[in-house]
Scaffold this motif. Structure first.
Motif, PDB file in Angstrom:
ATOM      1  N   HIS A 288     -24.585   0.224  -0.043  1.00  0.00           N
ATOM      2  CA  HIS A 288     -23.305  -0.347  -0.446  1.00  0.00           C
ATOM      3  C   HIS A 288     -23.366  -0.797  -1.900  1.00  0.00           C
ATOM      4  CE1 HIS A 288     -20.357  -3.942  -0.362  1.00  0.00           C
ATOM      5  NE2 HIS A 288     -19.714  -2.841  -0.673  1.00  0.00           N
TER       6      HIS A 288
ATOM      7  N   LEU B  83     -20.465   5.357  -7.879  1.00  0.00           N
ATOM      8  CA  LEU B  83     -20.602   4.230  -6.952  1.00  0.00           C
ATOM      9  C   LEU B  83     -21.024   2.956  -7.675  1.00  0.00           C
ATOM     10  CD1 LEU B  83     -22.295   6.028  -3.918  1.00  0.00           C
ATOM     11  CD2 LEU B  83     -20.016   5.003  -3.963  1.00  0.00           C
TER      12      LEU B  83
ATOM     13  N   SER C 213     -21.032  -2.671  -5.009  1.00  0.00           N
ATOM     14  CA  SER C 213     -19.836  -3.403  -5.409  1.00  0.00           C
ATOM     15  C   SER C 213     -19.496  -2.996  -6.830  1.00  0.00           C
ATOM     16  CB  SER C 213     -20.066  -4.916  -5.347  1.00  0.00           C
ATOM     17  OG  SER C 213     -20.291  -5.329  -4.014  1.00  0.00           O
ATOM     18  N   PRO C 214     -18.205  -2.955  -7.189  1.00  0.00           N
ATOM     19  CA  PRO C 214     -17.820  -2.516  -8.536  1.00  0.00           C
ATOM     20  C   PRO C 214     -18.426  -3.391  -9.626  1.00  0.00           C
ATOM     21  CG  PRO C 214     -15.913  -2.630  -7.086  1.00  0.00           C
ATOM     22  CD  PRO C 214     -17.050  -3.275  -6.356  1.00  0.00           C
TER      23      PRO C 214
ATOM     24  N   ALA D 245     -11.326   0.914  -9.970  1.00  0.00           N
ATOM     25  CA  ALA D 245     -12.235   0.208  -9.064  1.00  0.00           C
ATOM     26  C   ALA D 245     -11.577  -0.174  -7.749  1.00  0.00           C
ATOM     27  CB  ALA D 245     -12.778  -1.042  -9.751  1.00  0.00           C
TER      28      ALA D 245
ATOM     29  N   THR E 133     -10.536  -0.695   3.804  1.00  0.00           N
ATOM     30  CA  THR E 133      -9.942  -0.436   2.487  1.00  0.00           C
ATOM     31  C   THR E 133      -8.434  -0.289   2.515  1.00  0.00           C
ATOM     32  OG1 THR E 133     -10.349   1.948   2.779  1.00  0.00           O
ATOM     33  CG2 THR E 133     -12.042   0.660   1.649  1.00  0.00           C
TER      34      THR E 133
ATOM     35  N   PRO F  19     -12.103   2.533  -3.608  1.00  0.00           N
ATOM     36  CA  PRO F  19     -13.486   2.792  -3.204  1.00  0.00           C
ATOM     37  C   PRO F  19     -13.623   4.107  -2.447  1.00  0.00           C
ATOM     38  CG  PRO F  19     -12.499   1.127  -1.813  1.00  0.00           C
ATOM     39  CD  PRO F  19     -11.519   1.378  -2.917  1.00  0.00           C
ATOM     40  N   THR F  20     -14.824   4.641  -2.445  1.00  0.00           N
ATOM     41  CA  THR F  20     -15.102   5.891  -1.755  1.00  0.00           C
ATOM     42  C   THR F  20     -16.290   5.712  -0.818  1.00  0.00           C
ATOM     43  OG1 THR F  20     -16.479   6.590  -3.617  1.00  0.00           O
ATOM     44  CG2 THR F  20     -14.204   7.391  -3.570  1.00  0.00           C
TER      45      THR F  20
ATOM     46  N   GLY G 267     -17.888   1.117  -7.033  1.00  0.00           N
ATOM     47  CA  GLY G 267     -18.151   0.595  -5.698  1.00  0.00           C
ATOM     48  C   GLY G 267     -17.917   1.624  -4.604  1.00  0.00           C
ATOM     49  N   GLY G 268     -18.465   1.332  -3.446  1.00  0.00           N
ATOM     50  CA  GLY G 268     -18.288   2.221  -2.307  1.00  0.00           C
ATOM     51  C   GLY G 268     -19.537   2.278  -1.457  1.00  0.00           C
TER      52      GLY G 268
ATOM     53  N   SER H 281      -8.258   4.797  -0.833  1.00  0.00           N
ATOM     54  CA  SER H 281      -9.680   5.074  -0.683  1.00  0.00           C
ATOM     55  C   SER H 281      -9.845   6.507  -0.201  1.00  0.00           C
ATOM     56  CB  SER H 281     -10.316   4.104   0.309  1.00  0.00           C
ATOM     57  OG  SER H 281      -9.643   4.160   1.557  1.00  0.00           O
TER      58      SER H 281
END
Length: 491
Positions: free
Chosen positions: A470, A390, A472-473, A345, A446, A348-349, A394-395, A328
């Motif tokens: 927030h 994002l 999600s992928p 995926a 992460t 995350p970032t 995700g992230g 991450s």
């Protein structure tokens, strides 16, 4: 101001006051002796610096005056008694003023269970040549500072910066002590420790976020902070070679270059920084397998992360696209470059952004100059790239109100005038607490796969200044509905 600096200044002012008061003149000698003892302790244990020179000069003047026999002072120099006292007092007040303007700031204490050690290492990547070196064919050279969980140690506290890497104005930082012990033994319990790669901002330096790197180390991470040579503001290489940032900000000046030219410059430098990160991670991976290395068996380079401020944040995120060991990445208030869409995926970032006090209205396009147009274009491109990334992978996006770009570094501690020049900004202690909390929670989630309450969906933030989004992928079946709706907002 540090304890013995305050005592010395107060002692000299008291001595000056006693000198000018006939009934208390005998106390002047007592205060002078105390001042000498305090000054010796200050020099040997705290370390002196240029802001203290007026006070030390005042002490020398006072001692020299008192060494003259009292009878001679009374008979030959009676008119000098008050001027000497006034000079001592003025010199002391001058030091007090200098320490207000350029303070010996105090880094916040780490919040984790481990003591923190630090060491500086020099590395040479013989597989690459340095395009900015004076001598063609010179290998790429790097200085890296490691902050890590340590066992208790009596080793000396590390200085904020090495003397050779300061300039006269900032030389005081070579005796400004951090919370980390030099070359302390790596913690024997709790490892192997995940590795985090830290990147400074454009023309920044490896120590610029010590408030954060020390804290992460105290929570069981090994943080490798990189001086990206020829962009970092000042680096000492072996042989007493000092390398400064040779480009300054000219290549990214929106008044001098178009968006395309600036992006080209940034992407070229980005590739170099990412190669630095890969090389350092490879080096640490080898050290972990070397029985002669102090890092033997203590590093987990397969569960690594990356973070950075400003341009360094872009370099951190780009690492996700080129190295599967990076789990991450965190970008602190930086634009992004390269290709965000090449990361998978499972990397995350988190993007942390400062929001100016009161917000700001978009400028009128009709009144914008070329530089403002370029900045607006870069902003729009970055916003689109980050949001697209994002949504796809995700992230988190964390917005912190009443903060500025440099608030994500140690700069608020360095500049006490911030409270007057930026009165609406949140305090240094507050921004440090927020940044530390979210960066640590993100890496714990992460990399260590824990569930920090700070990031649990559906909970409120304990920080009123924070808005967190927030994603999600999209690739996860359970996230299809989330992906079709606006991101979940936590206030």
């Amino acid at each position: 101001m540090r304890l013995f600096e305050v005592i010395l200044i107060a002692t000299l002012i008291a001595a000056a006051a006693a000198q000018m008061t006939k009934s208390a003149a005998s106390w002047s000698r007592t205060f002078a002796v105390l001042g000498v003892l305090v000054a010796i302790w200050h020099v040997l244990h705290e370390g002196t610096h240029w802001q203290m020179f007026p006070a030390l000069a005042g002490l020398v003047l006072l001692v020299a005056w008192l060494l003259i026999p009292a009878s001679r002072r009374a008979s030959r120099y009676p008119s000098m008694r008050n001027p000497v006292a006034i000079a001592v007092a003025l010199l002391s007040v001058t030091t007090f003023g200098l320490l207000l303007i350029v303070p010996m700031f105090t880094l916040p204490k780490p919040t984790g269970p481990y003591p923190v050690g630090t060491r500086i290492i020099y590395l040479k990547d013989s597989s690459r040549t340095e395009d900015k070196a004076e001598k063609p064919g010179t290998a790429r050279e790097l200085v890296v500072q490691l902050w890590y969980p340590a066992d208790p140690s009596n080793n000396h506290l590390a200085a904020y910066e090495r003397k050779s890497e300061t300039i006269p104005l900032t030389s005081y930082r070579s005796v400004l002590w951090t919370n980390s012990r030099e070359d302390a033994p790596v913690a024997a319990q709790g490892g192997p420790f995940p590795v985090l790669l830290f990147n400074h901002g454009w023309a920044g330096r490896r120590t610029q976020d010590t408030f954060l790197t020390e804290d992460l180390a105290s929570h069981g991470y090994v943080v490798a902070s990189i001086d990206h040579t020829y962009n970092s503001s000042r680096v000492e290489l072996p042989g007493d070679r000092i390398v400064d940032d040779i480009d300054g900000s000219d290549p990214i000046d929106t008044n001098l270059h178009s968006v395309g030219e600036i992006t080209e410059t940034w992407n070229k430098e980005l590739n170099k920084w990412v190669a630095d990160e890969v090389f350092i991670l490879n080096t640490l991976q080898s050290d972990n397998l070397d029985q002669k290395s102090p890092w033997y068996g203590r590093l987990d380079t397969q569960r690594a992360g990356a973070l950075g401020h400003s341009f360094g944040g872009a370099a951190a995120v780009q690492m996700c696209s080129v190295d599967a060991r990076i789990q991450s990445a965190v970008n602190m208030d930086g634009w992004t470059f390269g290709d965000l869409r090449q990361r998978p995926a499972n990397q995350p970032t988190m993007f942390l952004y400062g929001v100016a006090a009161g917000g700001s209205l978009p400028p009128d396009p009709g009144t914008m100059g070329a530089a403002a147009h370029a900045e607006a274009e870069l902003n729009a491109t970055d916003r689109n790239e980050v949001d697209t990334s994002l949504r796809q992978f995700g992230g988190y996006k964390v917005s912190i109100s009443n903060t500025a770009h440099m608030d994500f570094t140690d700069h608020p501690l360095v500049s006490p005038w911030r409270r007057w020049t930026q009165p609406d900004h949140i305090s240094p202690a507050r921004i440090e607490t927020i940044v530390r909390a979210y960066v640590l929670a993100f890496f714990d989630q992460t990399i260590r796969e824990t569930k920090p309450p700070l990031l649990e969906s559906g909970t409120s933030s304990p920080f009123r200044e924070v808005k967190i989004e927030h994603w999600s992928p999209e690739s996860k079946a359970a996230s299809v509905e989330t992906a079709l709706k606006p991101p979940h907002l936590l206030q």
